[in-house]
Design an enzyme around this catalytic site. Structure first.
Site, PDB file in Angstrom:
ATOM      1  N   ARG A 120       0.831  -1.208   0.000  1.00  0.00           N
ATOM      2  CA  ARG A 120       0.000   0.000   0.000  1.00  0.00           C
ATOM      3  C   ARG A 120       0.865   1.258   0.000  1.00  0.00           C
ATOM      4  O   ARG A 120       0.640   2.187   0.765  1.00  0.00           O
ATOM      5  CB  ARG A 120      -0.929   0.007   1.206  1.00  0.00           C
ATOM      6  N   CYS A 121       1.811   1.292  -0.885  1.00  0.00           N
ATOM      7  CA  CYS A 121       2.785   2.381  -0.964  1.00  0.00           C
ATOM      8  C   CYS A 121       2.680   3.029  -2.343  1.00  0.00           C
ATOM      9  O   CYS A 121       2.265   2.384  -3.310  1.00  0.00           O
ATOM     10  CB  CYS A 121       4.183   1.788  -0.755  1.00  0.00           C
ATOM     11  N   GLY A 122       3.064   4.270  -2.428  1.00  0.00           N
ATOM     12  CA  GLY A 122       3.098   4.926  -3.731  1.00  0.00           C
ATOM     13  C   GLY A 122       4.052   4.252  -4.705  1.00  0.00           C
ATOM     14  O   GLY A 122       3.921   4.392  -5.913  1.00  0.00           O
TER      15      GLY A 122
END
Length: 184
Positions: A34-36
């Site tokens: 759930r990271c850019g």
């Protein structure tokens, strides 16, 4: 001590001695779902497919230390990566890469290739600003700064490069290709 002296645990709880990868080019990556930077999974899988027959192994080590961006169990992470990004490279058990509970492998990797900056561009500037908010002196230590930091290990087991998450995947690929070429 070399990289081959360490043992990891895969996402099913099995021991994985790093000596198993002797003679391979390794790209060791701390990841998050759930990271850019999570879309880098697509580029990593493409790199793996392109070079695995020539001896590339990507070792994925999920880490939840950066704003809790790798929530969920090892099985949930595996399912996410398989379904969304179709990854096929080895995935290890979720682990810490900094601090009191960091994997010993990461202490070694950081001792071999410290932090050299985020480079240039908007993403690099954004990461620098974020890091300054967390630790004004972040540049002065080798700690992993964020998800998708990559370490490149040559066939002899030497840690030859560190790529921050802001590094273009084309630069990572160039490093992998150079290691593969040097080894032939």
């Amino acid at each position: 001590m070399t990289i081959y002296d360490f043992t990891l645990t895969d996402n099913k709880g099995r021991s994985v001695p790093c000596r198993k990868f002797r003679g391979k080019i390794l790209l060791i990556v701390n990841t998050a779902t759930r990271c850019g930077f999570t879309p880098q999974y697509k580029a990593l899988e493409a790199l793996y497919q392109k070079y695995k027959e020539q001896g590339l192994e990507i070792i994925d080590i999920p880490c939840n230390q950066f704003l809790s961006q790798a929530p969920g169990s090892d099985q949930e992470i595996q399912s996410f990566c398989s379904l969304k990004y179709h990854t096929t490279f080895p995935r290890m058990k979720k682990a810490d890469v900094n601090g009191a509970h960091e994997l010993p492998l990461y202490k070694y990797l950081k001792s071999q290739q410290g932090f050299h900056g985020f480079g240039s561009g908007l993403k690099a500037m954004g990461m620098s600003l974020l890091m300054r908010q967390r630790d004004w002196h972040y540049q002065d230590n080798p700690d992993i700064k964020w998800n998708f930091t990559k370490f490149l290990v040559n066939r002899e087991g030497a840690v030859v490069a560190r790529f921050e998450p802001t590094t273009a995947m084309s630069e990572v690929e160039a490093g992998v290709a150079a290691c593969l070429k040097a080894a032939t």
